[in-house]
Design a protein around this motif. Structure first.
Motif, PDB file in Angstrom:
ATOM      1  N   GLN A  39       9.409  33.503  18.929  1.00  0.00           N
ATOM      2  CA  GLN A  39       9.473  33.220  17.503  1.00  0.00           C
ATOM      3  C   GLN A  39       8.427  32.185  17.124  1.00  0.00           C
ATOM      4  OE1 GLN A  39      11.633  34.749  15.550  1.00  0.00           O
ATOM      5  NE2 GLN A  39      10.994  33.672  13.709  1.00  0.00           N
ATOM      6  N   TYR A  55       8.091  15.700  13.066  1.00  0.00           N
ATOM      7  CA  TYR A  55       9.309  15.397  13.774  1.00  0.00           C
ATOM      8  C   TYR A  55       9.598  16.442  14.820  1.00  0.00           C
ATOM      9  CZ  TYR A  55      10.370  11.359  11.148  1.00  0.00           C
ATOM     10  OH  TYR A  55      10.328  10.100  10.628  1.00  0.00           O
ATOM     11  N   ILE A  57       9.374  17.014  18.049  1.00  0.00           N
ATOM     12  CA  ILE A  57       9.069  16.254  19.256  1.00  0.00           C
ATOM     13  C   ILE A  57       8.362  17.152  20.260  1.00  0.00           C
ATOM     14  CG2 ILE A  57      10.071  15.016  21.173  1.00  0.00           C
ATOM     15  CD1 ILE A  57      12.342  14.254  19.366  1.00  0.00           C
ATOM     16  N   TYR A  58       8.887  18.364  20.339  1.00  0.00           N
ATOM     17  CA  TYR A  58       8.311  19.321  21.269  1.00  0.00           C
ATOM     18  C   TYR A  58       7.859  20.534  20.488  1.00  0.00           C
ATOM     19  CZ  TYR A  58       9.117  17.472  25.891  1.00  0.00           C
ATOM     20  OH  TYR A  58       9.035  16.739  27.033  1.00  0.00           O
ATOM     21  N   ARG A  74       8.598  27.927  29.674  1.00  0.00           N
ATOM     22  CA  ARG A  74       8.213  27.503  28.341  1.00  0.00           C
ATOM     23  C   ARG A  74       7.173  26.406  28.455  1.00  0.00           C
ATOM     24  NH1 ARG A  74      12.411  25.607  24.694  1.00  0.00           N
ATOM     25  NH2 ARG A  74      11.533  26.990  23.140  1.00  0.00           N
TER      26      ARG A  74
ATOM     27  N   GLN C  18      17.541  32.147  24.751  1.00  0.00           N
ATOM     28  CA  GLN C  18      16.296  32.265  24.013  1.00  0.00           C
ATOM     29  C   GLN C  18      16.470  33.079  22.746  1.00  0.00           C
ATOM     30  OE1 GLN C  18      12.905  34.316  25.394  1.00  0.00           O
ATOM     31  NE2 GLN C  18      11.561  32.737  24.635  1.00  0.00           N
ATOM     32  N   PHE C  21      18.108  30.941  20.216  1.00  0.00           N
ATOM     33  CA  PHE C  21      17.140  29.973  19.692  1.00  0.00           C
ATOM     34  C   PHE C  21      16.209  30.618  18.677  1.00  0.00           C
ATOM     35  CE2 PHE C  21      14.908  26.101  19.584  1.00  0.00           C
ATOM     36  CZ  PHE C  21      13.545  26.361  19.640  1.00  0.00           C
ATOM     37  N   ASN C  22      15.707  31.781  19.026  1.00  0.00           N
ATOM     38  CA  ASN C  22      14.804  32.470  18.097  1.00  0.00           C
ATOM     39  C   ASN C  22      15.500  32.817  16.795  1.00  0.00           C
ATOM     40  OD1 ASN C  22      12.675  32.335  19.838  1.00  0.00           O
ATOM     41  ND2 ASN C  22      13.059  34.338  20.764  1.00  0.00           N
ATOM     42  N   LEU C  25      15.678  29.765  14.746  1.00  0.00           N
ATOM     43  CA  LEU C  25      14.392  29.445  14.131  1.00  0.00           C
ATOM     44  C   LEU C  25      14.139  30.298  12.904  1.00  0.00           C
ATOM     45  CD1 LEU C  25      11.781  28.818  16.969  1.00  0.00           C
ATOM     46  CD2 LEU C  25      13.107  27.186  15.677  1.00  0.00           C
ATOM     47  N   SER C  26      14.424  31.578  13.020  1.00  0.00           N
ATOM     48  CA  SER C  26      14.145  32.420  11.849  1.00  0.00           C
ATOM     49  C   SER C  26      15.097  32.100  10.711  1.00  0.00           C
ATOM     50  CB  SER C  26      14.190  33.909  12.186  1.00  0.00           C
ATOM     51  OG  SER C  26      15.264  34.204  12.992  1.00  0.00           O
ATOM     52  N   LEU C  28      16.223  29.188  10.118  1.00  0.00           N
ATOM     53  CA  LEU C  28      15.736  27.918   9.584  1.00  0.00           C
ATOM     54  C   LEU C  28      14.634  28.132   8.569  1.00  0.00           C
ATOM     55  CD1 LEU C  28      15.490  25.482  12.616  1.00  0.00           C
ATOM     56  CD2 LEU C  28      16.825  25.158  10.563  1.00  0.00           C
ATOM     57  N   SER C  29      13.762  29.066   8.884  1.00  0.00           N
ATOM     58  CA  SER C  29      12.618  29.222   7.993  1.00  0.00           C
ATOM     59  C   SER C  29      12.992  29.858   6.669  1.00  0.00           C
ATOM     60  CB  SER C  29      11.513  30.027   8.668  1.00  0.00           C
ATOM     61  OG  SER C  29      12.030  31.231   9.138  1.00  0.00           O
ATOM     62  N   ARG C  37      19.889  23.886   6.747  1.00  0.00           N
ATOM     63  CA  ARG C  37      19.139  23.733   7.993  1.00  0.00           C
ATOM     64  C   ARG C  37      19.904  22.872   8.976  1.00  0.00           C
ATOM     65  NH1 ARG C  37      14.255  22.988   4.529  1.00  0.00           N
ATOM     66  NH2 ARG C  37      13.557  25.123   4.256  1.00  0.00           N
ATOM     67  N   PHE C  59      15.066  23.350  24.574  1.00  0.00           N
ATOM     68  CA  PHE C  59      15.435  23.881  23.253  1.00  0.00           C
ATOM     69  C   PHE C  59      16.018  22.783  22.382  1.00  0.00           C
ATOM     70  CE2 PHE C  59      14.558  28.193  24.182  1.00  0.00           C
ATOM     71  CZ  PHE C  59      14.930  28.432  25.499  1.00  0.00           C
ATOM     72  N   GLN C  62      13.408  20.449  21.183  1.00  0.00           N
ATOM     73  CA  GLN C  62      12.604  20.982  20.084  1.00  0.00           C
ATOM     74  C   GLN C  62      13.296  20.798  18.754  1.00  0.00           C
ATOM     75  OE1 GLN C  62      11.314  24.900  21.906  1.00  0.00           O
ATOM     76  NE2 GLN C  62       9.909  24.676  20.177  1.00  0.00           N
ATOM     77  N   LEU C  63      14.587  20.969  18.763  1.00  0.00           N
ATOM     78  CA  LEU C  63      15.323  20.891  17.496  1.00  0.00           C
ATOM     79  C   LEU C  63      15.758  19.481  17.153  1.00  0.00           C
ATOM     80  CD1 LEU C  63      17.585  24.048  17.757  1.00  0.00           C
ATOM     81  CD2 LEU C  63      15.646  23.704  16.238  1.00  0.00           C
ATOM     82  N   ALA C  64      15.810  18.630  18.167  1.00  0.00           N
ATOM     83  CA  ALA C  64      16.355  17.287  17.938  1.00  0.00           C
ATOM     84  C   ALA C  64      15.574  16.530  16.881  1.00  0.00           C
ATOM     85  CB  ALA C  64      16.378  16.506  19.237  1.00  0.00           C
ATOM     86  N   GLY C  65      14.262  16.582  17.019  1.00  0.00           N
ATOM     87  CA  GLY C  65      13.435  15.828  16.081  1.00  0.00           C
ATOM     88  C   GLY C  65      13.702  16.249  14.653  1.00  0.00           C
ATOM     89  N   LEU C  66      13.745  17.545  14.446  1.00  0.00           N
ATOM     90  CA  LEU C  66      13.970  18.059  13.103  1.00  0.00           C
ATOM     91  C   LEU C  66      15.364  17.682  12.618  1.00  0.00           C
ATOM     92  CD1 LEU C  66      12.692  19.717  10.888  1.00  0.00           C
ATOM     93  CD2 LEU C  66      13.794  21.725  11.831  1.00  0.00           C
ATOM     94  N   PHE C  69      15.327  14.123  11.489  1.00  0.00           N
ATOM     95  CA  PHE C  69      14.522  14.016  10.283  1.00  0.00           C
ATOM     96  C   PHE C  69      15.320  14.477   9.065  1.00  0.00           C
ATOM     97  CE2 PHE C  69      10.984  13.992   7.585  1.00  0.00           C
ATOM     98  CZ  PHE C  69      10.910  15.195   6.918  1.00  0.00           C
TER      99      PHE C  69
END
Lengths: 228, 357, 793
Positions: A39, A55, A57-58, A74, C18, C21-22, C25-26, C28-29, C37, C59, C62-66, C69
């Motif tokens: 994705q 934000y 991070i990764y 990954r 995975q 997760f994907n 993500l979709s 979220l957008s 979100r 995974f 990747q999402l933690a930062g957002l 925020f």
């Protein structure tokens, strides 16, 4: 064969043996990974235009999978440190822990840690990640002080393999001698990795099925990983 | 290129490659070359030091060499070589880049030699000594030695060691369980580094000094020999050889240099006395001093390299082996002994003075 | 039929993870807002929290930062506090897992924001203790400077609620009132005031009345099956304009509407508008004109369609149309209420789907609303949903109002207020432009009129008139200056009116600047004694100076009041070398004899004054430089009451002081006055006829024959039908040259001599009268021409 030729032959052999220490492993047991369409990350759109620091991070750069989809690698960019990191995933713990990630094109190998992470140094992503394979350990032994090494995992072929270990506490530093015993005929252990307390990792190229490691003053657990 | 020159070139190459490695800026070819150079450097040492073991086990010299070198090239998680970088750290490399090449050579050889000894030591458990072969060698040596007689009794071979001026006493039979004493004697006499012929010659000498004859079985002698070698190795690896270098930097600390100077003055005085007594010729005095100097240097680097005769012969080539044996050896050995004692006492004093034990 | 697969593959958690997760993500957008979100990310964390850490690590990272925020800054609404609590837990877990990657300050910000909204939601639900607890946690959190302290805050044991708070909860009639009272009680202490203020601010959106927006709960529909996900509160806004006659019916526009379902929405809206039109017609007989309505939602990216928007649309359109139709009456709806429901063309409400209703009740429940207006047919099930929610949060005071018709909404004072505009403002509104224009016109007119009046009153503003020459007239107590065309140029006010005939005017350039000044004098009309004043005005009518002659003067026996009349004034350049002129004024007392001769300079300053004991003739004045010394003398003739003889005074303008020479008679001796500084003082003899027939003689004329350099003095001796005069001729040194009678006098004397009334010398003396002229030389009377000796020039 003349003496001279023989000498030459042995010389070449000798040079080769020496070079093996320096060259990449060329593991026999390897799983090839293929690029995986994942994705597209929405993050830059979600936060990027606000002018705020990212934000994310990764940031996922790439995803690679094995043909049976059991391995997932990954490649992520750590925005905070600027480093490229690889995260290897597999349902079985012995497949992603202390597994070699081989970047064929760079002829470079990276070893994952206990959690399956490997820190890739500065590499050119596109070139480096063109051909990637992983080489998980063929056998794993655990060493307790004053005890015999215990086999905790092994591939079929190496189920009978054993280790003989000996500690030497004299000399400048305590030393561990490891001898591989009962290896099958056609197997060739390319690397022997010693993991000390899941922190320090020492990678050795065995000579005559032998490796010597210099250990720190104190340690708790030792594990030895064999790679074909 | 002369052998020496080519050797120096090799060492210089090693230094450069080490520099690349420490900077983590090397190619695979650099690494290969370094390994190859080191292996080549260590091979003669292997051949020299391992005589016994080589004959004892199924290891080729190159196996030993590779094994030793490979321990230097163990990588860590970051892809660096921790052992190598500890022995050849930035400070050391920097120093040797500007120092004399001979200094680096000595340092390198010191390191390699030590690592080699360690390898031998670690392998000692592996090694099944070829007892039969050694036994034959011992027998052969003993037969040829004066002051020693071989007896075969009840299927056991015994060696009788006679003193120079034997009395009418019956020879004391050394029991098996007393062989430890023998090992101790051998170690104290510093026989650990000697090969079979020299070993036993010396042993006989030592035992001959006693007044009574000793009878000991060949098996005992065999075990003694093996044990001595093992223990010697242990002590070498454990305590390290008598080195005068401080913290492995390869060169003598200023205190040591002062000591050596003092020592040479002392030796000069001693040699003057010999001169006045016409024990030595005037031209020889200088040769003695230089030979002693070389020996002291070698002590700093890990130990005596060659026989004492060869040290002297370098500076006084006209001395024949026979002449040496008859007249010069005693002088030289005396000088060495007194030097050693002097250094020991002074080093001890220094250590205790600085609070180090 | 055998479905058993050969060697079924075990589920691969990696692949599943995975995929999940994907999917996240979709989602979220395309998420509608930040709240969504956060929910998606939180769901992902929750559903993967039991998986091995090694698997989920990257995974989660990747999402933690957002996550941090978003949670640090999002402003959730209609969110149950349990969900927020979940987010707090997730944040804390994430932080502990990734401490080296997440900044402590970031965590604090997130938790602070979450605690704040927890508090807000608890206040909405009337759970005061929980709300205060959340606020206190937020307070302590701000002070925590390490992870351990933070852990303490999060794990702190909850304290007992105060008794008064419990009592407060029971009492209040609405959650808002309860909160307000609590906030008032807490006052400014505790450091919570800032947060309480903020909560008040946020709650404000659910307060007040409005006629152009109202709240509606709408359910978003997602995905192919259009499954409803959750309901949110939107503020529906409307703008209405009277449309031109072209369409003849209402037109609707939505400013933000999703692409699909537009047609249905428009149809629904049209029906709603019909309903909105129906009510006023049916109830009040009002036909509202067609309008152009623009609806918009507070949220830009919402995904909605359905029919429950029609009730709010109709309600809002009704009031908007009334407003734009410029009706005096319109409605305002409470923002404490949200409206949802379907209406038909008659404004009657209709049922909406129960699933959607449940979500709407939820949305209203977790907000700061006090009322939810729904179709009456849905009331029963809505109550069920409400009770379910109340079971969890019993202190929430939300009222469900079931309505069968839009009429009922209007009638319910809790949610609708009738607003009648005051007449004036209504008129202003409706006839506004007209009134405005009228006012403008009036203003304009009044300005013009005022201008005209002002201009009219100020002839000096009449710039179009010819300004010279000027003729002065006196009317009443004003001087009027006219130009030859008789146009008024300016007026000058007087203290008192002048007697019309007393006006004397001269136009003369006094100060030599090229501009003529106007000298005007007149006598004040008064029942008492008369007085005069001389004005010096500029051509424009501006007063330069004024002068009143006379003063209180005394003789040894008499005192004379200060009432003098200006007999005559002249302006002349007395100093022939000067450009400036001086003004000579001859003023005499109104009843008695003293005459004052005053000389003023161009600026009206008194240069000198001379007192004459007797009147001076009006025409007996000559201003000439007789002795050619560069100064024009003042030659004035009159009579001297002391000597009872005609007298001639010659004054040099350089010395005008003192009084006329006296006889010694105390009646005529001026006190406080020095001896006169006149050059010549002549006494002309009385003819016998005069002596017998008159009181005294007096000079009536002084003339100069320039070529001959001869003066002619005329005295009046006797009057029959005409004046019988004597003529005297002098040279410029006042040497008498001739004295002869006029024929009339001779005749008259002859007659009287013949009649023996007069002695015969009365006739003979006539020619030789010049012998008997007396001159004052400064000390004594002499009979030869003598100049005042006392003069220094």
């Amino acid at each position: 064969m003349t003496d001279r030729n023989f000498k030459k032959k042995t010389d070449t052999e000798f040079v080769n043996l020496c070079s093996e220490l320096a060259r990449p492993a060329n593991f026999r047991r390897r799983v090839k990974l293929f690029h995986h369409l994942s994705q597209v990350s929405p993050f830059p759109h979600l936060v990027g235009f606000s002018g705020l620091p990212s934000y994310e991070i990764y940031a996922e750069r790439r995803s690679l999978v094995s043909s049976d989809h059991s391995f997932l690698l990954r490649i992520l960019h750590d925005q905070l440190s600027g480093r490229l990191e690889a995260h290897l995933l597999h349902p079985s713990e012995h497949r992603y822990r202390y597994t070699f990630i081989v970047l064929e094109s760079l002829k470079h190998e990276f070893l994952t840690d206990f959690h399956g992470w490997a820190f890739l140094s500065q590499i050119e992503e596109d070139r480096a990640l063109a051909a990637v394979s992983v080489s998980p350990p063929a056998a794993v032994f655990e060493l307790k002080p004053d005890d015999e090494p215990v086999l905790i995992f092994a591939e079929e072929e190496l189920k009978e393999c054993r280790l003989k270990t000996e500690f030497f506490s004299v000399g400048p530093q305590p030393t561990l001698k490891v001898r591989l015993v009962n290896l099958p005929e056609d197997s060739e252990i390319k690397r022997v990795v010693l993991v000390i307390d899941d922190q320090e990792t020492l990678i050795a190229v065995p000579q005559k099925d032998l490796t010597f490691y210099e250990l720190p003053e104190s340690f708790r657990t030792l594990r030895i990983y064999l790679y074909e | 290129m002369s052998r020496q020159a080519s050797r120096l070139a090799e060492e210089r190459k090693v230094l450069l490659k080490l520099l690349y490695i420490i900077n983590n800026n090397y190619k695979e070819s650099d690494l290969e070359e370094l390994i190859l150079s080191m292996v080549r450097l260590i091979l003669p040492l292997v051949r020299k030091q391992s005589g016994l073991y080589l004959r004892l086990a199924g290891y080729q010299p190159r196996d030993i060499a590779l094994l030793t070198i490979s321990t230097l090239f163990i990588r860590n998680k970051q892809g660096r070589f921790p052992v190598l970088e500890k022995l050849f750290n930035w400070k050391i490399i920097e120093k040797f880049m500007v120092a004399r090449e001979a200094d680096f050579r000595r340092y390198l050889r010191n390191i390699l030699s030590r690592r080699l000894k360690q390898t031998f030591y670690y392998l000692s458990g592996e090694i099944q000594p070829e007892r039969a072969k050694i036994r034959r060698e011992i027998l052969y040596t003993l037969k040829k030695l004066p002051g020693c007689r071989i007896n075969k009794e009840n299927g056991r071979t015994m060696a009788v060691i006679q003193p120079e001026h034997p009395g009418r006493t019956k020879p004391t039979i050394l029991k098996e369980d007393q062989s430890d004493r023998l090992v101790e004697i051998c170690l104290n006499q510093g026989l650990g580094s000697l090969q079979v012929p020299k070993f036993f010659r010396r042993l006989i000498e030592v035992l001959s000094d006693r007044k009574s004859p000793v009878e000991v079985s060949l098996n005992t002698l065999l075990e003694t020999y093996i044990e001595t070698q093992k223990n010697f190795l242990l002590s070498e690896v454990g305590n390290g050889p008598v080195t005068l270098s401080s913290s492995g930097t390869g060169t003598a600390s200023p205190e040591i240099s002062d000591l050596l100077e003092e020592l040479q003055v002392r030796n000069t005085l001693l040699l003057n006395r010999y001169l006045t007594r016409n024990k030595i010729r005037k031209e020889e005095k200088d040769a003695y001093l230089r030979a002693l100097n070389d020996l002291f240097q070698d002590w700093q680097d890990g130990g005596q390299e060659k026989s004492l005769y060869e040290y002297l012969k370098k500076y006084a080539p006209e001395i024949s082996p026979g002449e040496y044996r008859q007249r010069k050896r005693k002088i030289l050995e005396y000088l060495i002994k007194s030097s050693r004692d002097f250094l020991k006492i002074r080093l001890l004093e220094q250590h205790s003075a600085s609070g180090r034990t | 039929m055998n479905n058993k697969t050969n060697g079924q593959q075990p589920e691969n958690p990696v692949v599943n993870l995975q995929n999940l997760f994907n999917q996240t993500l979709s989602s979220l957008s395309i998420a509608a807002d930040e709240q969504e979100r956060v929910r998606l990310i939180n769901d992902f964390f929750r559903s993967t929290q039991d998986l091995p850490e090694d698997l989920t690590c990257s995974f989660h990272l990747q999402l933690a930062g957002l996550f941090f925020f978003l949670t640090a800054s999002f402003q959730p609404d209609c969110l149950p506090p349990e969900e927020l609590r979940d987010y707090v837990e997730t944040s804390w877990n994430l932080y502990r897992k990734f401490q080296d990657k997440i900044h402590f300050a970031q965590l604090k910000e997130t938790l602070g924001n979450l605690f704040f909204y927890q508090a807000l939601n608890h206040f909405y639900l009337g759970e005061l203790e929980d709300a205060l607890r959340a606020l206190r946690r937020k307070q302590k959190l701000a002070a925590a400077d390490s992870v351990d302290k933070l852990a303490e805050v999060l794990e702190a044991v909850e304290e007992e609620a105060a008794a008064d708070i419990r009592e407060l909860k029971d009492r209040g009639s609405s959650n808002w009132l309860i909160f307000s009272e609590l906030a008032a009680r807490l006052g400014r202490e505790n450091g919570l005031s800032l947060d309480l203020d903020l909560i008040q601010e946020k709650w404000k959106k659910f307060s007040d009345w409005s006629s152009d927006n109202l709240f509606c709960p709408l359910v978003e529909r997602r995905g192919l099956l259009q499954a409803g996900e959750r309901s949110r509160l939107f503020l529906l806004e409307c703008r209405c304009r009277r449309s031109g006659g072209a369409e003849g019916h209402n037109t609707i526009r939505f400013s933000n509407l999703p692409a699909y379902g537009q047609e249905e929405t428009y149809l629904m809206a049209t029906d709603a508008l019909e309903a909105a039109d129906h009510l006023p017609k049916a109830e009040y007989g009002l036909n509202l004109p067609p309008c152009n309505l623009l609806f918009s939602f507070s949220e830009k990216n919402f995904i909605y369609y359905g029919e429950s928007l029609s009730l709010p649309l109709a309600t809002l359109s009704l009031t908007q149309k009334l407003i734009s139709g410029q009706r005096r009456l319109y409605f305002a709806f409470s923002r404490q209420a949200a409206f949802t429901g379907k209406v038909n063309l008659n404004g009657e409400t209709q049922r909406i789907s129960p699933e959607a209703l449940e979500m709407k009740v939820r949305a209203a429940f977790y907000s700061g609303l006090s009322y939810l207006v729904i179709p009456a047919d849905n009331l029963k099930e809505a109550r069920t949903y409400l009770y379910e929610l109340l079971a969890r949060h019993p202190w929430r005071k939300l009222e469900l109002i079931g309505v069968g018709n839009i009429k009922e909404i209007i009638a319910d004072s809790r949610i609708c207020r009738k607003i009648k505009r005051p007449l004036i403002s209504h008129l202003i509104r409706t006839r506004g432009p007209l009134i405005r224009r009228g006012l403008q016109a009036i203003l304009g007119l009044s300005i013009i009129v005022a201008a005209l009046v002002i201009i009219n009153k100020n002839p000096s503003y009449h710039f179009w008139k010819i300004r010279q020459p000027v003729i002065i007239e006196v009317h009443g107590n004003r001087l009027f200056a006219h130009n030859p065309e008789d146009q008024l140029l300016w007026t000058f006010p007087l203290r008192q009116p002048f007697t019309p005939n007393s006006l004397q005017q001269r136009f003369v350039d006094l100060d030599g600047d090229g501009e003529e000044e106007i000298l005007v004098s007149g006598n004040y009309l008064s029942e008492e004694k008369i007085s005069s004043e001389l004005f010096c005005l500029k051509k424009s009518g501006k007063l330069l100076w004024s002068y009143q002659p006379g003063r209180r003067i005394k003789t040894l026996t008499d005192e004379f009041s200060n009432h003098y009349m200006i007999k005559r004034f002249e302006a002349a350049a007395f100093d022939l070398n000067s450009r400036e002129k001086s003004v000579l004024i001859i003023g005499n007392h109104v009843t008695w004899y003293p005459t004052q001769i005053s000389l003023l300079d161009a600026r009206g300053r008194l240069l000198g004054e001379y007192w004459q004991a007797g009147h001076l003739g009006q025409s007996a004045l000559l201003i000439e430089d007789l002795d050619e010394d560069g100064w024009q003398e003042i030659t004035a003739g009159g009579t001297n009451n002391d000597f009872q003889q005609a007298c001639l005074i010659v004054l040099d303008p350089r010395a005008i002081t003192g009084c006329s020479p006296g006889s010694g008679n105390p009646d005529f001796q001026f006190s406080e006055l020095p001896a006169g500084s006149q050059e010549y003082y002549l006494l002309l003899p009385r003819t016998t006829i005069n002596q017998l027939m008159g009181l005294r003689n007096y000079i009536t004329g002084v003339h100069l024959f320039r070529e001959e350099k001869m003066l002619e003095i005329i005295t009046h001796e006797f009057s029959k039908e005409t004046s019988c005069q004597m003529l005297y001729n002098f040279d410029t040194r006042f040497n008498p040259l001739l004295s002869r009678p006029t024929d009339v006098l001779t005749e008259a004397v002859r007659e009287l001599v013949v009649s023996r009334i007069l002695p015969p010398h009365a006739e003979t003396e006539l020619r030789s009268l010049k012998e008997r002229i007396k001159y004052w030389d400064g000390e004594a009377w002499v009979t030869y021409p003598a100049r005042n000796k006392k003069l220094t020039f």
